[in-house]
Design an enzyme around this catalytic site. Structure first.
Site, mmCIF file in Angstrom:
data_model
loop_
_atom_site.group_PDB
_atom_site.id
_atom_site.type_symbol
_atom_site.label_atom_id
_atom_site.label_comp_id
_atom_site.label_asym_id
_atom_site.label_seq_id
_atom_site.Cartn_x
_atom_site.Cartn_y
_atom_site.Cartn_z
ATOM 1 N N GLN A 157 33.908 39.976 35.841
ATOM 2 C CA GLN A 157 33.200 38.695 35.943
ATOM 3 C C GLN A 157 33.754 37.730 34.897
ATOM 4 O O GLN A 157 34.159 38.159 33.811
ATOM 5 C CB GLN A 157 31.708 38.908 35.720
ATOM 6 C CG GLN A 157 31.056 39.723 36.824
ATOM 7 C CD GLN A 157 29.614 40.080 36.485
ATOM 8 O OE1 GLN A 157 28.785 39.226 36.218
ATOM 9 N NE2 GLN A 157 29.322 41.372 36.471
HETATM 10 N N1 LIG Z 1 35.995 48.035 52.435
HETATM 11 C C1 LIG Z 1 36.238 48.298 51.148
HETATM 12 N N2 LIG Z 1 35.352 47.907 50.222
HETATM 13 C C2 LIG Z 1 35.635 48.202 48.932
HETATM 14 C C3 LIG Z 1 36.806 48.892 48.537
HETATM 15 N N3 LIG Z 1 36.802 49.011 47.199
HETATM 16 C C4 LIG Z 1 35.662 48.450 46.769
HETATM 17 N N4 LIG Z 1 34.947 47.964 47.814
HETATM 18 C C5 LIG Z 1 33.647 47.282 47.756
HETATM 19 O O1 LIG Z 1 33.833 46.086 46.987
HETATM 20 C C6 LIG Z 1 32.681 45.826 46.192
HETATM 21 C C7 LIG Z 1 33.062 45.732 44.731
HETATM 22 O O2 LIG Z 1 33.513 46.999 44.265
HETATM 23 P P1 LIG Z 1 33.546 47.390 42.715
HETATM 24 O O3 LIG Z 1 34.282 48.670 42.613
HETATM 25 O O4 LIG Z 1 32.200 47.321 42.111
HETATM 26 O O5 LIG Z 1 34.416 46.184 42.150
HETATM 27 P P2 LIG Z 1 34.851 45.904 40.634
HETATM 28 O O6 LIG Z 1 36.220 45.349 40.699
HETATM 29 O O7 LIG Z 1 34.665 47.134 39.811
HETATM 30 O O8 LIG Z 1 33.833 44.768 40.186
HETATM 31 P P3 LIG Z 1 33.365 44.374 38.687
HETATM 32 O O9 LIG Z 1 32.917 45.626 38.010
HETATM 33 O O10 LIG Z 1 32.258 43.390 38.860
HETATM 34 O O11 LIG Z 1 34.542 43.750 38.003
HETATM 35 C C8 LIG Z 1 31.693 46.967 46.487
HETATM 36 O O12 LIG Z 1 30.810 46.556 47.512
HETATM 37 C C9 LIG Z 1 32.598 48.088 47.002
HETATM 38 O O13 LIG Z 1 31.943 49.010 47.856
HETATM 39 C C10 LIG Z 1 37.731 49.291 49.567
HETATM 40 O O14 LIG Z 1 38.785 49.886 49.354
HETATM 41 N N5 LIG Z 1 37.375 48.963 50.855
#
Ligand SMILES: Nc1nc2c(ncn2[C@@H]2O[C@H](COP(=O)(O)OP(=O)(O)OP(=O)(O)O)[C@@H](O)[C@H]2O)c(=O)[nH]1
Ligand SMILES: [Mg+2]
Length: 205
Positions: free
Chosen positions: A78
Site C-alpha cells: 500500500q
Molecule cells: N486469480 C488470482 N488471484 C490472485 C493471485 N494471486 C493473488 N490473487 C488475489 O489477489 C488479491 C491480493 O493478493 P495478496 O497476496 O494479498 O496481495 P499482496 O500483493 O500481498 O497485497 P499487499 O499485502 O496489500 O501488498 C487476493 O484477493 C488474492 O486472492 C493469482 O495468481 N490469481
C-alpha cells in the site's frame, strides 16, 4: 589447494541464507505467492486464499530450493507502506517484483514503484525477477507484454528476468525459485554480502 578452498567456499555458501525481498504494489499477489511457494517446496498447504489479508508488517518465508536456504521477506505494497521497503534493501541478495498482470490500469503505478526501487543505491547489483502474476485469469497479459508496458530503463547491467506466474495454480513458481538460486550463486552482490557478514563475525550471515 585451490580445490580445497573452493570446496570449503562451496560448503560455507550452501549454509548461508539468501535473502529475497518480495516487492510490488498492493494486491499484486505477493503474500499469496509466498504461501504458494511454501507449499510447493515443503508439501505443507499454505494459507487458503481467503485467509490472506493485506500485509501491514512483514511476512517471512523460509524455503529450501536445490539445497540453498532462501529467506523471503514479503512487505506490504500500500502507498503508505512503501517507504518501509528501503529498510530491507541493504541485506537483500535479490528482489522479486510482483505485478498483477490482469490489471493494466495499475501498470503505471507498478512501473513508477519499480523504477524507484531500481534507483536506490542500496540495491546496486541485486538480481531482479519481475513476475507477471495471475496468469490463471484470461485477461492477464504475458510476461513479454508486461515487459513492453513497463518499458524499463536503467536496468543497466542488472541481471533480470520476466516470468509469467500464477500464485493460485503454481504456474512458473519452480522456474522462478530456481532462477533466483542460480543467479544469486553467481552474483557479485552475494559475494559482497558474504564477505561483509564474515567480517562482522560468526552468526551474522
Ligand atoms: N486469480 C488470482 N488471484 C490472485 C493471485 N494471486 C493473488 N490473487 C488475489 O489477489 C488479491 C491480493 O493478493 P495478496 O497476496 O494479498 O496481495 P499482496 O500483493 O500481498 O497485497 P499487499 O499485502 O496489500 O501488498 C487476493 O484477493 C488474492 O486472492 C493469482 O495468481 N490469481
Ligand atoms: Mg501481502
Amino acid at each position: 589447494m585451490f580445490s580445497l578452498f573452493y570446496g570449503l567456499w562451496k560448503h560455507l555458501f550452501s549454509k548461508m541464507e539468501l535473502h529475497v525481498l518480495i516487492l510490488g504494489i498492493d494486491k499484486a499477489g505477493k503474500t499469496t505467492l509466498l504461501e504458494k511457494m511454501k507449499s510447493v517446496y515443503s508439501n505443507i498447504e499454505g494459507l487458503p486464499h481467503d485467509r490472506i489479508v493485506p500485509t501491514v508488517g512483514l511476512n517471512i518465508g523460509r524455503i529450501e530450493v536445490t539445497n540453498r536456504k532462501l529467506v523471503f521477506w514479503d512487505l506490504g505494497g500500500q502507498v503508505g507502506l512503501r517507504s518501509i521497503w528501503e529498510k530491507y534493501y541493504e541485506e537483500a541478495h535479490a528482489v522479486v517484483f510482483v505485478v498483477d498482470a490482469s490489471c493494466p490500469s495499475r501498470f503505471e503505478d507498478a512501473k513508477s514503484a519499480l523504477e524507484k526501487v531500481l534507483r536506490h543505491e542500496d540495491l546496486r547489483g541485486a538480481p531482479l525477477l519481475i513476475l507477471a502474476n495471475k496468469q490463471d485469469l484470461p485477461e492477464a497479459v504475458s510476461s513479454e507484454e508486461l515487459a513492453r508496458y513497463l518499458d524499463l530503463k536503467k536496468l543497466d547491467e542488472r541481471v533480470y528476468m520476466f516470468e509469467a506466474v500464477s500464485a493460485y495454480d503454481g504456474m512458473g513458481i519452480r522456474e522462478s525459485a530456481e532462477w533466483l538460486v542460480e543467479v544469486m550463486e553467481r552474483s557479485k552482490r552475494t559475494e559482497m554480502l558474504r564477505v561483509r557478514a564474515s567480517a562482522m563475525g560468526p552468526g551474522s550471515a
